[in-house]
Design a protein around this motif. Sequence first.
Motif, PDB file in Angstrom:
ATOM      1  N   ALA A   1       0.861  -1.181   0.000  1.00 40.41           N
ATOM      2  CA  ALA A   1       0.000   0.000   0.000  1.00 40.41           C
ATOM      3  C   ALA A   1       0.893   1.225   0.000  1.00 40.41           C
ATOM      4  N   ASN A   2       0.791   2.023  -1.029  1.00 38.68           N
ATOM      5  CA  ASN A   2       1.623   3.219  -1.195  1.00 38.68           C
ATOM      6  C   ASN A   2       3.107   2.883  -1.102  1.00 38.68           C
ATOM      7  N   GLY A   3       3.474   1.716  -1.679  1.00 35.47           N
ATOM      8  CA  GLY A   3       4.866   1.297  -1.724  1.00 35.47           C
ATOM      9  C   GLY A   3       5.356   0.598  -0.481  1.00 35.47           C
ATOM     10  N   VAL A   4       4.508   0.407   0.538  1.00 36.84           N
ATOM     11  CA  VAL A   4       4.904  -0.229   1.812  1.00 36.84           C
ATOM     12  C   VAL A   4       4.189  -1.566   1.903  1.00 36.84           C
TER      13      VAL A   4
ATOM     14  N   ALA B   1       1.315  -5.448   5.296  1.00 33.12           N
ATOM     15  CA  ALA B   1       1.283  -5.901   6.691  1.00 33.12           C
ATOM     16  C   ALA B   1       1.745  -4.800   7.639  1.00 33.12           C
ATOM     17  N   ILE B   2       2.608  -3.892   7.191  1.00 27.31           N
ATOM     18  CA  ILE B   2       3.108  -2.844   8.081  1.00 27.31           C
ATOM     19  C   ILE B   2       2.590  -1.473   7.669  1.00 27.31           C
TER      20      ILE B   2
END
Length: 1187
Positions: free
Chosen positions: A372-375, A378-379
């Motif tokens: 999500a948005n490059g991350v 899970a975190i």
Amino acid sequence: MMKKKSISASKASLVLFLCHMISALDVPLDSKLLEELSQPPTITQQSPKDYIVDPRENIVIQCEAKGKPPPSFSWTRNGTHFDIDKDPQVIMKPNSGTLVINIMNGGKAEAYEGVYQCTARNERGAAISNNIVIRPSRSPLWTKERLEPNQVREGDSLVLHCRPPVGLPPPIIFWMDNAFQKLPQNERVSQGLNGDLYFSNVQPEDTREDYICYARFNHTQTIQQKQPISVKVFSKKPVTERQPVLLTPTGSTSTKVELRGNVLLLECIAAGLPTPVIRWIKEGGELPANRTSFENFKKTLKIIDISEADSGNYKCIARNTLGSAHHVISVTVKAAPYWITAPRNLVLSPGEDGTLICRANGNPKPSISWLANGVPIAIAPEDPSRKVDGDTIIFSHVQERSSAVYQCNASNEYGYLLANAFINVLAEPPRILTPANKLYQVIADSPALLDCAYFGSPKPEIEWFKGVKGSILRGNEYVFHDNGTLEIPVAQKDSSGTYTCVARNELGKIQNEVQLEVKDPTMIIKQPEYKVIQRYGQVSFECIIKHDSTLLPVIIWLKDSDELPDDERFLVGKDNLIIMNVTDKDDGTYTCIVNTTLDSVSASAVLTVVAAPPTPAIIYARPNPPFDLELTGQLERSVELSWIPGDENNSPITNFVIEFEDGLHEPGVWHYQTEVPGTQTTVQLKLSPYVNYSFRVIAVNEIGRSQPSEPSEQYLTKSASPDENPANVQGIGSEPDNLVITWESLKGFQSNGPGLQYKVSWRQKDVDDEWTSVIVANVSKYIVSGTPTFVPYQIKVQALNDLGYAPEPSEVIGHSGEDLPMVAPGNVQVHVINSTLAKVHWDPVPLKTVRGHLQGYKVYYWKVQSLSRRSRRHVEKKILTFRGNKTFGMLPGLEPYSSYKLNVRVVNGKGEGPASPDKVFKTPEGVPSSPSFLKITNPTLDSLTLEWGSPTHPNGVLTSYILKFQPINNTHELGPLVEIRIPANESSLILKNLNYSTRYKFYFNAQTSVGSGNQITEEAVTIMDEAGILRPAVGAGKAMASRQVDIATQGWFIGLMCAVALLILILLIVCFIRRNKGGKYPVKEKEDAHADPEIQPMKEDDGTFGEYSDAEDHKPLKKGSRTPSDRTVKKEDSDDSLVDYGEGVNGQFNEDGSFIGQYSGKKEKEPAEGNESSEAPSPVNAMNSFV
């Protein structure tokens, strides 16, 4: 209700709906809208994953993205943040994420090797690029080595090793000599895939000292050269022949792994004398015909775009006259990840649901991970509207803060796929993107599509109106598309006008107007016709058109679907084509094409040019049949056929047709096998098992086909299990409780062996049943009894013979037998559109009650009675059939002001179901037909009597009759129009106070409350006087009736003409006397001196004057003043009707027809010869002067 394609609330349909929305956003709607809408970043351009750069040039790593607001960019290198500001050699382009690394100004390309990744970010999310691996290209020098001369015995094999330096990317290898000329290669000498030069056997001409291997590195545009290699061939007689031995690959087997979608290259190079020939096969299968090719003199097998189905064992066979050698290469096809369903962007409204789906395949199966948005998700920050379920992310009740960019990564050991997909939550009022007052022009009777491109979140509802204050458009005359477009399937002239589109959602409303113009179609009213013309003649083709006056037509002429020859003999006129001095090459089809900006029509005609046949200088004929057919190289599935061509007979042979006979199954029947060019006299033929083949050859030239050759010798192929299954398998029930399975039986040569049978299998679809199978003889039908009515079955038919089964057959879906439908359509409603057209609606019957294939609905309708006459007549039922699952239909051709009944029935393949209850409806009044007749009688000086009959089809209650009339003067001009309204119960009328001796034109029609019907016209004339001397024709005819009354044959007219002629004769005598004596004689005095014996009476039999003689003066009258020599009145001068001259007459007639008045000559002195002014008029001129 407005017919719209509804959108289900189910999630699958929701995804389609959201995809529709985003597809509209992905295509730039307009610049203004894109500037106003917020949008997460989207990567639009990036460098390739494996990026090899030229170390001598600047490195450009591309990263472009779009978004609103415009995104900012950042980079990572080898997984950590890459601080561009700290490296003076690196800059980022303005308003872009593209990096430029300055190598040409002191930088080292090797220092920037690594893995780079770009991130584009704005307030709505972050998108990331692929991992871009930067590697500089390398072109190292050849290692120095000492090369010993190669001394080889003639006939031995030889391998010259290249061993190029390892470069990036790998170099291209080729062999040349000192003069930079390519070394010749052939079946004996060729270069392998590894760059080595292979000699299957050496010959004395191979002796040379300049075998040089070159390596070309394309990225750096450099070529490296190996030291020359020397080869010396020793001749030793006799040369020993050797059977084939494989030089590469070695051993009997090897393996190869290749990736899906790549090109598979397999190589076999053999030594031997004579030079071996290489052949390739795939064990247990066939080489893919459309993707397979051979290179390097068939030593290399090339298969493009490979897939998992291309895995298997490939055998190369090297053969010469002494034997053979083979090698088996086991090929395994693996696959890097590839998309099944890539995630797609979502545009949602607050509170809506949505899904992101990421599905990929590969070998081995790839793993799916989300970011999500490059991350890693899970975190990543939690979002209560988001739930991850393997390859799917489910969103529920999203809010504006849910906007983000999600990345899906699918990877296995052979690669990865990375896709960005955003979820953009917007709350926007409606916008209409179609330009205001856009003009649409269509041809009548064709569809009209009026756009209303829109955007809004939530999705706006669209409504259409005709006119600024018109009512909402509904019904089946229109089709409303999901993208806002209004479709008028059959536009008519009255469809023209202004249409208003209104878009509204809970945040607002907006409207837009567009204009529609419907034009008349272009038609060819006189088409070109077939022509036969002799050589050197002239021919003309006509093409006369009719078109809408606002459209500009362009006429194009074609010959044989191509442009006309550039020849001055072809003259193109406004509406024709003329060909002068026609020659044989003008023979063909000529087409007239009429194009406008909206439509196009065409018409064609054939021109045949004929002439006497020339004396032949050369005799051309069909070729003689080929002969001496020979079969060689007999294998199980192939044989080689050769032949000797017969005489061409002055026309070259273009091709040979090969036919075969199956003496085992169809003796005496010849089938087409193949054909080859006329230059070829051998062919390799593919064979089927268990066929006793004979072949024959037919030669073909431009004149025709030769007689077949004599058959070749017979060749019986071995038996095998069938290669194919029956085609056209179907399952259709003939009764409600059976299933008839049919198929096309295999032909005899398709059986591949004795004992052909079929295994027929079936099971009910969507029911967990086992297959039921039966083996039947060589037939083409099997009936399954005791089946439920009209249920789907899975069916398959497999061929087998004494040697085994054919491959597993494909399944088809059939249905057991149909039965008559059980129920009638319900809720039948009738909407009367106008007096001749009605629309009927009904509810569809449940599909389960159809008990068969739904073919449509039939509407039975009939007229009960006419409401105006209240009289019943014989009932004639009419039937309209509406195909498919339609729930409405139009009933045309109804009679106005009538009572009708109808019912609806559903139809399947078995027949019709029960009828719905009869529905009664009535048509409104229409305009009446014209009155059945109009008669005008009893003419008087100032009145006429009119009588008429009521309309044959009143089409309602008559309210009145409308009579209009106007006078017609002598020049046929129409006077003022008078209108009278007459009660509907009247059938006659006396018109008074009319002008005497005047022609009138009458227009008469009936009216209902709807309007006026067609009018009929008549003409009539009032009489001249009470005595009835002049009786005009009354009630003569329709509007086109003659306005003249022929009175030339009336008795009273003949008498009048005689009197006038006599009077003119007397006047002539007076004129002569005056000329001689200068006296003036009134007409009265001339009448008193009437006893002149020279004046002969008028002949009673023909109405002409008797002879007249003047003893004193024989001078003839001047031209134009004398009567014809036979004293007759010319018909063309006397045909005018006196009615036309009834007004403005100087003289008068008594009741007996005599003329009252006087004539006197001019007072001035006349010349001796007379002149125009003193001439005595002819009888006709005299009458005209009086009139």
